[in-house]
Design an enzyme around this catalytic site. Structure first.
Site, PDB file in Angstrom:
ATOM      1  N   ALA A   1       0.803  -1.095   0.028  1.00 14.97           N
ATOM      2  CA  ALA A   1      -0.046   0.172  -0.082  1.00 14.97           C
ATOM      3  C   ALA A   1       0.793   1.312   0.042  1.00 14.97           C
ATOM      4  CB  ALA A   1      -1.186   0.011   1.474  1.00 14.97           C
ATOM      5  N   GLY A   2       1.032   1.938  -1.064  1.00 11.14           N
ATOM      6  CA  GLY A   2       1.637   3.130  -1.167  1.00 11.14           C
ATOM      7  C   GLY A   2       0.726   4.300  -1.614  1.00 11.14           C
TER       8      GLY A   2
ATOM      9  N   GLN B   1      23.827  17.391 -18.925  1.00  8.78           N
ATOM     10  CA  GLN B   1      24.253  17.283 -20.153  1.00  8.78           C
ATOM     11  C   GLN B   1      25.028  18.265 -20.454  1.00  8.78           C
ATOM     12  OE1 GLN B   1      23.678  14.773 -22.303  1.00  8.78           O
ATOM     13  NE2 GLN B   1      24.349  15.723 -24.204  1.00  8.78           N
TER      14      GLN B   1
ATOM     15  N   GLU C   1       3.255  18.937   3.128  1.00 14.13           N
ATOM     16  CA  GLU C   1       4.203  17.824   2.461  1.00 14.13           C
ATOM     17  C   GLU C   1       4.474  18.127   1.198  1.00 14.13           C
ATOM     18  OE1 GLU C   1       3.544  13.633   3.200  1.00 14.13           O
ATOM     19  OE2 GLU C   1       5.416  13.111   1.931  1.00 14.13           O
TER      20      GLU C   1
ATOM     21  N   GLY D   1       3.239  11.440  -3.101  1.00 17.36           N
ATOM     22  CA  GLY D   1       2.214  11.539  -3.830  1.00 17.36           C
ATOM     23  C   GLY D   1       2.769  11.464  -5.257  1.00 17.36           C
TER      24      GLY D   1
HETATM   25  C1  LIG Z   1      13.338   7.375  -1.059  1.00 15.46           C
HETATM   26  C2  LIG Z   1      11.694   7.574  -0.615  1.00 15.46           C
HETATM   27  C3  LIG Z   1      11.508   7.892   0.659  1.00 15.46           C
HETATM   28  C4  LIG Z   1      10.116   7.494   1.200  1.00 15.46           C
HETATM   29  N1  LIG Z   1       9.874   8.075   2.210  1.00 15.46           N
HETATM   30  C5  LIG Z   1       8.498   7.622   2.772  1.00 15.46           C
HETATM   31  C6  LIG Z   1       8.410   8.092   4.303  1.00 15.46           C
HETATM   32  O1  LIG Z   1       9.077   8.712   4.944  1.00 15.46           O
HETATM   33  N2  LIG Z   1       7.175   7.692   4.755  1.00 15.46           N
HETATM   34  C7  LIG Z   1       6.318   7.219   4.152  1.00 15.46           C
HETATM   35  O2  LIG Z   1       5.121   6.464   4.592  1.00 15.46           O
HETATM   36  N3  LIG Z   1       6.536   6.559   2.858  1.00 15.46           N
HETATM   37  C8  LIG Z   1       7.832   7.203   1.952  1.00 15.46           C
HETATM   38  N4  LIG Z   1       7.960   6.948   0.853  1.00 15.46           N
HETATM   39  C9  LIG Z   1       6.824   6.183  -0.022  1.00 15.46           C
HETATM   40  C10 LIG Z   1       6.183   7.089  -1.096  1.00 15.46           C
HETATM   41  O3  LIG Z   1       5.360   7.852  -0.593  1.00 15.46           O
HETATM   42  C11 LIG Z   1       5.661   5.831  -2.078  1.00 15.46           C
HETATM   43  O4  LIG Z   1       6.436   5.264  -2.856  1.00 15.46           O
HETATM   44  C12 LIG Z   1       4.778   6.579  -3.066  1.00 15.46           C
HETATM   45  O5  LIG Z   1       3.639   7.168  -2.373  1.00 15.46           O
HETATM   46  C13 LIG Z   1       4.104   5.475  -4.160  1.00 15.46           C
HETATM   47  O6  LIG Z   1       3.721   4.318  -3.735  1.00 15.46           O
HETATM   48  P1  LIG Z   1       4.172   2.965  -4.145  1.00 15.46           P
HETATM   49  O7  LIG Z   1       5.873   3.066  -4.105  1.00 15.46           O
HETATM   50  O8  LIG Z   1       3.827   1.971  -3.304  1.00 15.46           O
HETATM   51  O9  LIG Z   1       4.070   2.791  -5.455  1.00 15.46           O
HETATM   52  P2  LIG Z   1       2.459   2.124  -6.061  1.00 15.46           P
HETATM   53  O10 LIG Z   1       1.381   3.181  -5.295  1.00 15.46           O
HETATM   54  O11 LIG Z   1       2.423   0.849  -6.289  1.00 15.46           O
HETATM   55  O12 LIG Z   1       2.376   2.986  -7.622  1.00 15.46           O
HETATM   56  C14 LIG Z   1       3.127   2.483  -8.713  1.00 15.46           C
HETATM   57  C15 LIG Z   1       3.183   3.300  -9.826  1.00 15.46           C
HETATM   58  O13 LIG Z   1       1.833   3.424 -10.430  1.00 15.46           O
HETATM   59  C16 LIG Z   1       1.039   4.587 -10.456  1.00 15.46           C
HETATM   60  N5  LIG Z   1      -0.253   4.599  -9.978  1.00 15.46           N
HETATM   61  C17 LIG Z   1      -0.720   3.960  -8.636  1.00 15.46           C
HETATM   62  N6  LIG Z   1      -1.968   4.025  -8.456  1.00 15.46           N
HETATM   63  C18 LIG Z   1      -2.208   4.738  -9.878  1.00 15.46           C
HETATM   64  C19 LIG Z   1      -3.648   5.183 -10.257  1.00 15.46           C
HETATM   65  N7  LIG Z   1      -4.833   5.015  -9.735  1.00 15.46           N
HETATM   66  N8  LIG Z   1      -3.675   5.656 -11.626  1.00 15.46           N
HETATM   67  C20 LIG Z   1      -2.602   5.812 -12.368  1.00 15.46           C
HETATM   68  N9  LIG Z   1      -1.281   5.329 -11.852  1.00 15.46           N
HETATM   69  C21 LIG Z   1      -1.342   4.907 -10.755  1.00 15.46           C
HETATM   70  C22 LIG Z   1       2.095   5.388  -9.387  1.00 15.46           C
HETATM   71  O14 LIG Z   1       2.095   6.683  -9.489  1.00 15.46           O
HETATM   72  C23 LIG Z   1       3.539   4.571  -9.750  1.00 15.46           C
HETATM   73  O15 LIG Z   1       4.051   5.230 -10.711  1.00 15.46           O
HETATM   74  C24 LIG Z   1       9.245   7.038   0.327  1.00 15.46           C
HETATM   75  C25 LIG Z   1       9.586   6.236  -1.072  1.00 15.46           C
HETATM   76  C26 LIG Z   1      10.927   6.659  -1.555  1.00 15.46           C
HETATM   77  C27 LIG Z   1      11.393   5.961  -2.701  1.00 15.46           C
END
Ligand SMILES: Cc1cc2nc3c(=O)[nH]c(=O)nc-3n(C[C@H](O)[C@H](O)[C@H](O)COP(=O)(O)OP(=O)(O)OC[C@H]3O[C@@H](n4cnc5c(N)ncnc54)[C@H](O)[C@@H]3O)c2cc1C
Length: 381
Positions: A134-135, A338, A244, A366
């Site tokens: 869940a992201g 570049q 944020e 987000g």
């Molecule tokens: C370096 C780093 C630091 C972070 N720090 C924190 C932190 O301190 N605390 C915390 O809680 N989180 C943190 N995060 C998490 C970050 O907020 C999530 O990675 C981000 O919200 C995306 O979630 P996901 O990685 O699960 O991707 P997913 O939700 O699995 O999405 C994968 C891809 O699909 C796209 N997508 C998803 N749903 C849809 C839709 N409905 N329509 C079209 N496209 C879609 C997304 O945009 C993405 O490109 C961090 C991430 C990174 C990489």
């Protein structure tokens, strides 16, 4: 000093030059070492606290500076000067995502136990929302908090958590009903304690920060560690998302300005075919486009910021600012790389790191796709 762009005033510009001096003196000289070591020292928080930089927007009664979001905004912009996205991210996670919910929703006791030491740089915070499953879809999180005598027991796994290894406390989202979802998520302030295991992740950029997985196994938290209302976690998440995203937009604005200045300087000095790079029209035009892009990023971000501090709820403007700045920042960094030619690909040249570090912007806080989804809703599509 030229007149600052609204909403900033000469007072903010004074703060800016003091923050800049501190960063140039105390942090920037170490950025290469910290990136190489994949860690910046915890003492950085103490140093920032000694300058009042961990409490710019917090009230003096809690040890803060009694300023507001505009003072914090200056800090967000200036952090690009550290030259280490990872260090800026660790500081930013503490100041901009972990502690604000305690300030806004915490009890007096929670503020004294966590926010006051956080402002003093004695306790480091993290925000734990994202999970392996869940992201973007926050409502799908599975970490659970079950009621027991005197408190709650947490089980589950978080991932990609900034400060996930070093944090003394993790502001953690968990479901408090079997179904979870929008009506069933709550927040807890969880001390690093028995049952918590963190593991640092390797990543493309932000090397100095400890982005980590955190496993919670039968972690007990007392009744008094529930943050905000029971089942009211979504409100808490939404409450800070705007800040944020503004903070990330401001970070991009600062990074773009700095990168442009450095690259323009390089283009004036580096000669090819008997003239400086900036003497070649294609490079000059590229730099003109990049200046326009940096200016656009600044205008949309300052507009959203101005509305935010005026007490509007500028969901549309903040979402647009996040969407317009993050990829623009990455694209600007790539173009600056570049222009640096082979040097741009070298570890010891700032732009190699800046380009990698800026790739996170369109994903974190987000993603661009989620910003477009929000805009679609706001625009009635
Ligand atoms: C370096 C780093 C630091 C972070 N720090 C924190 C932190 O301190 N605390 C915390 O809680 N989180 C943190 N995060 C998490 C970050 O907020 C999530 O990675 C981000 O919200 C995306 O979630 P996901 O990685 O699960 O991707 P997913 O939700 O699995 O999405 C994968 C891809 O699909 C796209 N997508 C998803 N749903 C849809 C839709 N409905 N329509 C079209 N496209 C879609 C997304 O945009 C993405 O490109 C961090 C991430 C990174 C990489």
């Amino acid at each position: 000093m030229t007149n600052p762009d609204p909403p900033f005033t000469p007072e903010h510009e004074e703060l800016r030059s003091s923050i800049r001096g501190f960063i140039d003196r105390e942090l920037a000289p170490h950025s290469q070492q910290w990136e190489d070591e994949r860690w910046f020292p915890d003492e950085v928080f103490g140093k920032l606290a000694a300058q009042g930089l961990l409490g710019l927007k917090y009230p003096t009664e809690l040890g803060g500076q009694g300023g507001d979001y505009l003072h914090e905004a200056v800090m967000c912009e200036e952090m690009a000067r550290i030259g280490s996205g990872g260090t800026a991210a660790g500081i930013g996670a503490h100041v901009n995502i972990a502690t604000p919910p305690i300030w806004r929703f915490g009890t007096e006791e929670q503020q004294q136990s966590y926010l006051v030491p956080a402002i003093r740089g004695e306790k480091i915070g993290a925000l734990g929302i994202t999970e392996p499953g869940a992201g973007s879809d926050v409502a799908g999180l599975r970490t659970s908090a079950e009621r027991v005598d005197g408190g709650w027991v947490l089980n589950g796994e978080k991932t990609y958590i900034t400060n996930g290894v070093r944090a003394h406390f993790i502001v953690t989202a968990a479901k408090t009903t079997p179904e979870g979802g929008h009506q069933g998520i709550s927040f807890f302030i969880v001390d690093r304690s028995e049952g918590i295991e963190s593991a640092k992740l390797e990543k493309l950029g932000w090397h100095a920060s400890d982005t980590a997985t955190i496993a919670y196994q039968d972690v007990f938290v007392g009744e008094n560690r529930l943050l905000g209302e029971l089942h009211g976690g979504f409100k808490l998440i939404m409450a800070n998302f705007q800040w944020e995203r503004l903070a990330m937009s401001l970070g991009a604005v600062g990074a773009m300005r700095l990168a442009w200045e450095r690259t323009a300087q390089f283009a004036r000095e580096r000669e090819t075919f008997g003239r400086p790079l900036s003497g070649h029209q294609v490079i000059r035009h590229k730099l003109a486009d990049l200046a326009a892009s940096a200016y656009q990023a600044r205008c949309v971000t300052y507009d959203a910021l101005r509305r935010f501090v005026a007490g509007e709820e500028p969901l549309r403007e903040v979402t647009m600012a996040k969407l317009l700045t993050q990829r623009a920042c990455f694209e600007l960094m790539d173009a600056c790389l570049q222009i640096h030619g082979g040097a741009g690909y070298m570890r010891e040249v700032w732009v190699e790191r800046a380009a990698r570090d800026s790739r996170l912007g369109p994903i974190g806080g987000g993603s661009d796709e989620i910003m477009r989804e929000i805009l679609g809703r706001v625009l009635g599509l």
